[in-house]
Design an enzyme around this catalytic site. Structure first.
Site, mmCIF file in Angstrom:
data_model
loop_
_atom_site.group_PDB
_atom_site.id
_atom_site.type_symbol
_atom_site.label_atom_id
_atom_site.label_comp_id
_atom_site.label_asym_id
_atom_site.label_seq_id
_atom_site.Cartn_x
_atom_site.Cartn_y
_atom_site.Cartn_z
ATOM 1 C CG PHE A 54 -0.266 0.403 2.507
ATOM 2 C CD1 PHE A 54 0.008 1.734 2.801
ATOM 3 C CD2 PHE A 54 0.120 -0.553 3.436
ATOM 4 C CE1 PHE A 54 0.655 2.094 3.986
ATOM 5 C CE2 PHE A 54 0.767 -0.206 4.615
ATOM 6 C CZ PHE A 54 1.037 1.124 4.880
ATOM 7 C CD GLU A 93 8.364 -2.742 8.374
ATOM 8 O OE1 GLU A 93 7.819 -3.851 8.222
ATOM 9 O OE2 GLU A 93 8.775 -2.055 7.426
ATOM 10 C CE LYS A 110 -3.099 -8.498 -4.188
ATOM 11 N NZ LYS A 110 -3.627 -7.496 -3.220
ATOM 12 C CD GLU A 122 -5.597 -5.904 0.465
ATOM 13 O OE1 GLU A 122 -4.799 -5.931 -0.483
ATOM 14 O OE2 GLU A 122 -5.391 -6.477 1.552
ATOM 15 C CB CYS A 171 10.672 -0.597 2.720
ATOM 16 S SG CYS A 171 11.277 -0.095 1.121
ATOM 17 C CB SER A 216 4.698 -7.425 5.742
ATOM 18 O OG SER A 216 3.861 -8.491 5.343
HETATM 19 P P1 NAD Z 1 1.478 -6.667 3.148
HETATM 20 O O1 NAD Z 1 2.521 -7.710 3.203
HETATM 21 O O2 NAD Z 1 0.415 -6.665 4.171
HETATM 22 O O3 NAD Z 1 0.733 -6.706 1.732
HETATM 23 C C1 NAD Z 1 1.441 -6.777 0.515
HETATM 24 C C2 NAD Z 1 0.579 -7.502 -0.523
HETATM 25 O O4 NAD Z 1 0.333 -8.828 -0.081
HETATM 26 C C3 NAD Z 1 -0.772 -6.845 -0.747
HETATM 27 O O5 NAD Z 1 -1.046 -6.825 -2.125
HETATM 28 C C4 NAD Z 1 -1.745 -7.739 0.030
HETATM 29 O O6 NAD Z 1 -3.003 -7.820 -0.575
HETATM 30 C C5 NAD Z 1 -1.066 -9.102 0.005
HETATM 31 N N1 NAD Z 1 -1.285 -9.891 1.237
HETATM 32 C C6 NAD Z 1 -1.494 -9.420 2.493
HETATM 33 N N2 NAD Z 1 -1.587 -10.450 3.365
HETATM 34 C C7 NAD Z 1 -1.434 -11.583 2.654
HETATM 35 C C8 NAD Z 1 -1.411 -12.972 2.998
HETATM 36 N N3 NAD Z 1 -1.591 -13.395 4.243
HETATM 37 N N4 NAD Z 1 -1.217 -13.868 2.010
HETATM 38 C C9 NAD Z 1 -1.033 -13.467 0.751
HETATM 39 N N5 NAD Z 1 -1.056 -12.161 0.366
HETATM 40 C C10 NAD Z 1 -1.237 -11.232 1.298
HETATM 41 O O7 NAD Z 1 2.253 -5.260 3.127
HETATM 42 P P2 NAD Z 1 1.633 -3.800 3.211
HETATM 43 O O8 NAD Z 1 1.102 -3.567 4.584
HETATM 44 O O9 NAD Z 1 0.750 -3.528 2.040
HETATM 45 O O10 NAD Z 1 2.959 -2.914 2.986
HETATM 46 C C11 NAD Z 1 3.823 -2.539 4.023
HETATM 47 C C12 NAD Z 1 5.001 -3.490 4.122
HETATM 48 O O11 NAD Z 1 5.689 -3.541 2.886
HETATM 49 C C13 NAD Z 1 6.044 -3.028 5.135
HETATM 50 O O12 NAD Z 1 6.499 -4.133 5.859
HETATM 51 C C14 NAD Z 1 7.155 -2.452 4.280
HETATM 52 O O13 NAD Z 1 8.436 -2.468 4.865
HETATM 53 C C15 NAD Z 1 7.084 -3.352 3.097
HETATM 54 N N6 NAD Z 1 7.705 -2.771 1.915
HETATM 55 C C16 NAD Z 1 8.933 -3.259 1.554
HETATM 56 C C17 NAD Z 1 9.586 -2.711 0.471
HETATM 57 C C18 NAD Z 1 10.942 -3.217 0.072
HETATM 58 O O14 NAD Z 1 11.441 -2.778 -0.955
HETATM 59 N N7 NAD Z 1 11.567 -4.118 0.812
HETATM 60 C C19 NAD Z 1 8.992 -1.669 -0.264
HETATM 61 C C20 NAD Z 1 7.731 -1.224 0.129
HETATM 62 C C21 NAD Z 1 7.103 -1.777 1.231
#
Ligand code: NAD
Length: 485
Positions: free
Chosen positions: A150, A376, A174, A177, A282, A227
């Protein structure tokens, strides 16, 4: 509801999902309902994969110099629509308008890199013995998928869209959401830029679609950003189905501040790094390790933090759950004996009472075992840990399970080099608070911040989005004879 209900984008058209379940898309800025996003099914994903498969033979055989023409036009369209895209990005994500402008400018830069790919993917050729040559070429994989978080509704999708598609693949996106609107607008611009139908598709949803992507037999590669918890799930599930996978996870970035650091510049960098995009980057500074007496710098960090005003130059965090989680961390640190120098809890922005704001927060005298030092937080919070030596600081940095970024603030070049050599992170800053490598350099962390080989942007992404074909050729078919003999 400000915008019409969101649809999937398949084969160049916006279409309804096969299910009626939706989730509300709410603006973190003021709590207003923006739209509803469908929780699509595996059937919808399969429809998108079939469209991408149908588009692949023609797109992959289109010469790369022709493919990148789409991205020259897309870059122009991003520039032309920058203001509108930035407004949409702010609205759905909660970041400030100027942060969103920077985000769209980064999309433009990422696209600019993709337009240079014809110069970078030339294969190699060598005569390996008389009349016999070996040559290599980068061949697209087929249908690939990109799953995004997000916190950057436009930039993270553009980490993958221009490179993967310019290199000849067809893509299923994808979106998160929580912020599904920007991706739809990007699809419209790609179409306007001349991208053939089926080459880029969007399927909205959550866990079910991510699992279906990992399981689908016709998806060759999966890139994931989000994450660490989910990155691990996706990496395991996709590779279990023998797919290529690059899964970027969460972060806990440490800034090491040495006593000789320039106070004003350091304080500005620390404050900007921890609070930019409301700390939801991140690459954000999350822990500052002060080596020796850094009191004058800590004072200045507090001064800088007090200039950051929620709703003015600080955006909102994504939702109520995030706000509550961040505030819980601050309260826990206080209970554990840390000192809250600047407190961002219970922030309200007048006229936007339903917005989810957390003010900038500076916590001093944090110890390495406290949760604010280890986990985090993903909010505008900096935890200051005090140490006596650089090696103690490095021990703390090295012990954290993540490895996205680490920075050092010092005027001593030798000491900076010492830290570059020993910090356990993929991206290092010297007097830089957010050390994002710009293209052609690549973006990617280490340890639990990334699973898989290579990086997601820049030159490194070429290896991820293509496979190498090696040909060994003797042009003269006559036995024992070649043009050299
Ligand atoms: P998230 O992991 O909750 O969601 C990421 C994606 O995975 C979304 O599209 C979501 O719909 C999907 N998702 C969520 N839960 C899931 C599950 N149980 N099974 C399968 N798919 C699932 O992450 P977020 O809250 O949208 O974003 C924030 C996180 O992203 C932070 O931890 C941040 O550090 C990380 N991030 C990392 C980088 C990097 O380059 N390392 C860059 C941007 C964000």
């Amino acid at each position: 509801m400000k915008y019409p209900a969101i649809q999937n984008y398949i084969n160049g058209k916006f279409v309804n999902a096969s299910v009626s379940t939706t989730m509300d898309v709410v603006s973190p800025l003021d709590g207003n309902l923006l739209s509803k996003v469908p929780m699509s099914s595996a059937k919808d994903l399969n429809t998108a994969v079939q469209a991408a498969l149908a588009a692949f033979p023609t797109w992959s055989k289109t010469p790369i110099k022709e493919r990148v023409q789409v991205f020259f036009r897309y870059k122009y369209l991003l520039e032309k629509n920058l203001k509108e895209l930035a407004e949409l990005c702010s609205e759905e994500n909660g970041k400030t308008y100027s942060e969103s402008v920077a985000e769209i400018e980064k999309c433009i830069e990422l696209t600019e890199f993709a337009t240079s790919l014809p110069q970078l993917v030339t294969g190699e050729l060598l005569e390996v013995s008389r009349g016999v040559e070996c040559r290599t070429e980068h061949v697209p994989l087929g249908v690939v998928a990109s799953i995004v978080p997000f916190n950057f509704p436009a930039m993270v999708p553009n980490w993958t869209i221009p490179n993967a598609i310019a290199l000849g693949n067809c893509m299923i996106m994808k979106p998160s959401e929580k912020v599904p609107l920007s991706c739809g607008r990007l699809a419209e611009l790609l179409k306007e830029a001349g991208l053939p139908d089926g080459v880029f598709n969007i399927v909205h949803g959550d866990v079910e679609i991510v699992e279906a992507i990992c399981d689908h037999p016709k998806i060759e590669a999966v890139s994931f950003v989000g994450s660490t918890k989910v990155a691990k799930i996706v990496y395991q599930r996709a590779t279990n189905h023998y797919k290529r996978c690059l899964a970027l996870g969460g972060a806990k970035n440490h800034l090491m501040v040495l006593p000789d650091a320039i106070p004003g510049m350091t304080a500005q960098n620390v404050a900007a790094s921890m609070s930019g995009c409301a700390g939801q980057r991140c690459m954000a500074a999350s822990a500052m390790i002060g080596v020796g007496n850094v009191d004058p710098i800590v004072d200045k960090i507090c001064e800088e933090a007090r200039k950051i005003i929620p709703g003015v130059n600080l955006g909102a965090v994504i939702n109520k759950e995030s706000k509550e989680r961040i505030e819980r961390y601050i309260t826990e640190a206080e209970k554990d004996g840390a000192i809250i120098l600047v407190d961002g809890r219970n922030t309200k922005v007048s006229g936007k009472e339903n917005g989810t704001y957390v003010g900038p927060t500076v916590i001093d005298y944090v110890t390495p075992e406290m949760s604010v030092a280890r986990e985090e937080i993903f909010g505008p919070v900096i935890s200051i840990i005090r140490t006596n030596t650089v090696d103690e600081a490095l021990t703390i940095e090295n012990a954290n399970p993540y490895g996205n970024a680490a920075s050092v603030f010092t005027q001593n070049g030798g000491m900076a080099r010492y830290i570059i050599d020993r910090a356990s992170a993929g991206m290092i800053g010297v007097n830089v608070g957010v050390p994002v490598p710009r293209e052609p350099f690549s973006f990617g962390g280490w340890n639990e911040s990334k699973f898989g080989v290579g990086d997601i942007t820049g030159k490194s992404s070429i290896e991820f989005w293509t496979k190498l074909k090696k040909s060994t050729i003797k042009w003269n078919a006559e036995a024992g004879v070649n043009w050299m003999s």
